[in-house]
Design a protein around this motif. Structure first.
Motif, mmCIF file in Angstrom:
data_model
loop_
_atom_site.group_PDB
_atom_site.id
_atom_site.type_symbol
_atom_site.label_atom_id
_atom_site.label_comp_id
_atom_site.label_asym_id
_atom_site.label_seq_id
_atom_site.Cartn_x
_atom_site.Cartn_y
_atom_site.Cartn_z
ATOM 1 N N ALA A 97 -4.163 -3.045 0.736
ATOM 2 C CA ALA A 97 -4.639 -4.052 -0.127
ATOM 3 C C ALA A 97 -6.310 -3.863 -0.269
ATOM 4 O O ALA A 97 -6.670 -3.141 0.596
ATOM 5 N N ASN A 98 -6.868 -4.073 -1.387
ATOM 6 C CA ASN A 98 -8.405 -3.870 -1.183
ATOM 7 C C ASN A 98 -9.037 -4.946 -0.232
ATOM 8 O O ASN A 98 -8.413 -5.731 0.066
ATOM 9 N N SER A 141 -4.418 -8.628 1.530
ATOM 10 C CA SER A 141 -5.887 -8.498 1.531
ATOM 11 C C SER A 141 -6.759 -8.806 2.734
ATOM 12 O O SER A 141 -7.723 -8.234 3.143
#
Ligand code: C6P
Length: 414
Positions: free
Chosen positions: A59-60, A69
């Motif tokens: 995930a970012n 994330s």
């Protein structure tokens, strides 16, 4: 007792590197990799860290308010902390992830340099610098009207500290020096240089591309203001590198790139910068690579950096001795025992590309060319050289094979 690896340790270390089992044999000959100064091979733990991130945690970072994330963010920030611990920075806030050493030095040249360097200011480099620690300063000097002085080396490839002392009497703003030459294997006394430069009022950048992979590194002990290195030369992936900078300096510097994640807030008129180190990490970073660099550091720490240093030194001593058996070989750089695991040489009247080709037919990988250090080759009076460089997975037998390969090249080319 000197801490080093025993032959059985090396057998075990080699098992951690899939390339030594997976690379197809060439004419029945196994791969002998002597080009780690260009990039190191990767242990399974690093390859697995990349695979594991993309298959389980992708995930970012710093963006999503959801578990995946948040976990990716924690892992990415932990990697900064591992790097900080490995080089003994005071805080992870002093660790900026960049793509490589080249980008780290350019960041300093663009951000710190454009703010602090003016007309007539002196930038001191050395004759043994890699292009990455020359060209960014040439660009800056041209723009600002600054002057570059190159500290000379002696005929053994060692830095002339007396010449450095002379240059330091001028209006010096920056001293940027490599910790270890990627051609000569010379290890520079970076702590002493930093102290001399600070007394002269200069800021100090150390190019640690060939330093931190090969010896214990303590940026607080060195005392330098900036330290740059690449993940891919220390068992980590490509695409990730590090700029260490003292917090006060990084805080005082304008951002290098603008965009997402490096801001606290943005309006149509202006922006406020994020906290360190994110102020210098614009856009989506190399998340998986950063985390895998953390795994490379865990691996190196488990081996012990003092052992890494001593083992490479032993290999270099052995190689320097054996290479003397090759007819008409010229070796550049300091004597055995006073250098790291990098040896550049020429066989008289044989082009380095031909030397590398003969060795390649034996499945031995070395580098041939100017190694991104053309000014240094000018100083040595040659256009190119052959270079063998060692790391923790290399053996005495491989050095014997190198020497035999060179004798073969000597025979072929007369
Ligand atoms: N030297 C070699 O074969 P990058 O490419 O940014 O990761 O590293 C640049 C760099 C900077 N300083 C020194 C002392 C280096 O040795 C290098 C990279 C490699 O010698 C590739 S040219």
């Amino acid at each position: 007792m000197i801490e080093t690896f025993k032959p059985e340790d090396i057998i075990n270390i080699r098992k951690d590197f899939p390339i030594f089992n997976n690379f197809d044999k060439l004419n029945g000959k196994k791969l002998i990799y002597l080009d780690s100064a260009a990039t190191s091979q990767k242990p399974s733990v690093v390859i697995d860290a990349l695979h594991s991130f993309y298959s389980k945690s992708n995930a970012n970072v710093h963006r999503g308010i959801y578990t995946l994330s948040e976990e990716a963010t924690i892992k990415y920030e932990e990697a900064h902390k591992k790097v900080a611990g490995f080089i003994n920075a005071k805080s992870f806030r002093e660790i900026v992830f960049v793509r490589n050493t080249t980008e780290a030095i350019n960041l300093v040249a663009y951000s710190w340099g454009r703010k602090n360097i003016g007309k007539g200011d002196v930038i001191i480099l050395s004759q043994m610098e890699h292009h990455s620690n020359i060209v960014p300063w040439q660009l800056l000097a041209r723009e600002k009207g600054a002057v570059i002085k190159y500290t000379e080396i002696d005929d053994k490839g060692k830095l002339r500290i007396d010449k450095l002392e002379n240059h330091l009497k001028e209006k010096v703003k920056l001293v940027a020096i490599t910790q270890m030459s990627n051609v000569l294997g010379t290890i520079n006394p970076v702590k002493e240089i930093t102290s001399m430069a600070h007394k002269a009022g200069a800021t100090v950048l150390i190019d640690g591309a060939q330093g931190v992979p090969h010896e214990p590194t303590d940026v607080q002990d060195i005392g330098c203001d900036f330290y740059a290195f690449s993940g891919h030369k220390m068992l980590g992936p490509t695409g990730i590198g590090v700029l260490y900078g003292k917090k006060e300096l990084l805080n005082d510097m304008p951002p290098f790139l603008g965009g997402g994640d490096m801001i606290k807030s943005v309006s149509f008129e202006e922006a406020r910068w994020n906290d360190l180190p994110w102020k210098f990490e614009a856009g989506t970073p190399a998340i998986a690579e950063g985390i895998a660099l953390g795994s490379a550091i865990d691996y190196l720490k488990s081996l012990g950096m003092a052992k890494v240093k001593n083992y490479e030194k032993e290999l270099a001593i052995y190689a320097m001795d054996k290479l003397r058996d090759v007819d008409s070989i010229e070796i550049y750089g300091p004597p055995a025992g006073e250098r790291g695991g990098i040896i550049s040489f020429n066989l008289k009247d044989v082009h380095p590309h031909d030397v590398a080709s003969v060795l390649s037919s034996e499945n031995i990988a070395i580098r041939a060319g100017h190694h991104c250090a053309q000014p240094l080759h000018d100083r040595l009076g040659v256009t190119a050289s052959s270079r063998a460089s060692f790391y923790i997975y290399n053996t005495i037998d491989e050095i014997d094979a190198l020497v035999n390969g060179l004798k073969k090249a000597r025979k072929i080319y007369g």
